[in-house]
Design a protein around this motif. Sequence first.
Motif, PDB file in Angstrom:
ATOM      1  N   ASN A  20      43.292  63.775  92.284  1.00 38.88           N
ATOM      2  CA  ASN A  20      42.142  64.065  91.421  1.00 38.88           C
ATOM      3  C   ASN A  20      41.317  65.243  91.926  1.00 38.88           C
ATOM      4  N   PRO A  23      42.095  71.265  93.742  1.00 40.63           N
ATOM      5  CA  PRO A  23      41.512  72.546  94.165  1.00 40.63           C
ATOM      6  C   PRO A  23      40.683  72.417  95.445  1.00 40.63           C
ATOM      7  N   ARG A  28      43.453  74.085  97.409  1.00 39.75           N
ATOM      8  CA  ARG A  28      44.061  74.835  96.298  1.00 39.75           C
ATOM      9  C   ARG A  28      45.526  74.461  96.075  1.00 39.75           C
ATOM     10  N   ASP A  30      46.364  72.991  93.609  1.00 40.48           N
ATOM     11  CA  ASP A  30      46.564  73.217  92.170  1.00 40.48           C
ATOM     12  C   ASP A  30      47.341  74.509  91.915  1.00 40.48           C
ATOM     13  N   ARG A  34      50.893  74.719  89.897  1.00 45.47           N
ATOM     14  CA  ARG A  34      51.146  75.567  88.722  1.00 45.47           C
ATOM     15  C   ARG A  34      52.309  76.525  88.968  1.00 45.47           C
ATOM     16  N   ASP A  79      52.687  68.854  84.056  1.00 49.06           N
ATOM     17  CA  ASP A  79      51.263  68.794  84.412  1.00 49.06           C
ATOM     18  C   ASP A  79      51.079  68.920  85.920  1.00 49.06           C
ATOM     19  N   GLU A  80      49.912  69.418  86.334  1.00 50.11           N
ATOM     20  CA  GLU A  80      49.676  69.752  87.746  1.00 50.11           C
ATOM     21  C   GLU A  80      49.855  68.573  88.689  1.00 50.11           C
ATOM     22  N   ARG A  81      49.490  67.382  88.227  1.00 48.93           N
ATOM     23  CA  ARG A  81      49.567  66.225  89.115  1.00 48.93           C
ATOM     24  C   ARG A  81      51.001  65.915  89.515  1.00 48.93           C
ATOM     25  N   HIS A 150      45.446  82.373  96.289  1.00 46.94           N
ATOM     26  CA  HIS A 150      44.222  83.096  95.935  1.00 46.94           C
ATOM     27  C   HIS A 150      43.784  84.048  97.041  1.00 46.94           C
ATOM     28  N   HIS A 177      46.950  85.766  88.425  1.00 53.81           N
ATOM     29  CA  HIS A 177      47.194  84.560  89.213  1.00 53.81           C
ATOM     30  C   HIS A 177      48.686  84.466  89.552  1.00 53.81           C
ATOM     31  N   ASP A 179      50.805  81.993  89.466  1.00 48.92           N
ATOM     32  CA  ASP A 179      51.679  81.316  88.500  1.00 48.92           C
ATOM     33  C   ASP A 179      51.949  82.203  87.291  1.00 48.92           C
TER      34      ASP A 179
END
Lengths: 192, 192
Positions: A20, A23, A28, A30, A34, A79-81, A150, A177, A179
């Motif tokens: 949850n 980031p 990061r 996430d 991606r 999905d990211e999860r 990043h 970015h 991704d």
Amino acid sequence: MRRFVVVGHRAVTTPKFSLNDLPGGAGRMDIIARCVNASLFLSHDLRRDVEFFAILLGEPTPPVTIKFSGEHVRYLSPDERSPAALIKKALERGIPVEGEAEATPGVYISKRSFADLINGMDNLVYLHEDGEDIRSVELTGNETFVLSDHQNLTPEEEAVLEAKGAKKVSLGKKLYHADHCIVMVNWETDRR
Amino acid sequence: MRRFVVVGHRAVTTPKFSLNDLPGGAGRMDIIARCVNASLFLSHDLRRDVEFFAILLGEPTPPVTIKFSGEHVRYLSPDERSPAALIKKALERGIPVEGEAEATPGVYISKRSFADLINGMDNLVYLHEDGEDIRSVELTGNETFVLSDHQNLTPEEEAVLEAKGAKKVSLGKKLYHADHCIVMVNWETDRR
């Protein structure tokens, strides 16, 4: 085989992160999630000729390398999860004494560093705004594309690429970015 | 102004969904969230000349249209939960009696249907594998690109586009996720 290597400079190396809060608490993660999606997904299909490598450099035990095989991966959703959960499972499995271990089908964990990984690869492409325009570059489908998260690659990481003769290739004047860069590279390769 | 319109055929129209289950309980809201990201993010910047529209057609009160303005949006991060949380907030705010309401800075909610929205727009482009190759098509930067989520547009939705003279444009022979398509369109437009 096309490969993508993404360096997660703060991405954690413990499974004790929350899905949850990718980031924040997971450094990061996430971005890494991606990038897995961008590397491997087609509509209703996977890119079986692609491998994705994440080098996790966050606390507590960097480096850790996680590999996703487009040919062998299972239980992966866009999905990211979903990729983050597979990375978490790989970290729960732990690092093998030597070589790499398959944590879940098509997802592998090892202690390799950025230099270990890059030194074992050929046809390296460093995606960088100062490089040659990708649309003018020959692509064989066997390249390894290297990207950062990043944060920029460090001078030490860039030196590893330079020593291996990595070719600098640009996607244009804007900065994107990681991704999104992977989507562009896959698209460009699809069109050759 | 470049615009992207994505139809979420099952994306819920209640704020009572969990940010921890965007693919399931929220009706593939994860796709919408990734499309927001693909439309608006550059590295360390936003695309201020882009607007993104999601048409939510899931239960209980479809249709609902959510607009993200690249120029005005705030509190938006690239991870999937962030745009999904802004959509949730817009749904919590509720649909205004007429017109659109700004729920949070740069995020707007209205009762518009797909036909309402499309009939008010010009320079429509329907991204479709049978269209003309995008790399041969003139792009002015003022197009509205229309995409579907994991389901195809319905014959009724296609009829709305056809009546407005939407141009069919293709990204190639492979089929891609909607968010990947948006990355490609933005990249192609950047290069003109």
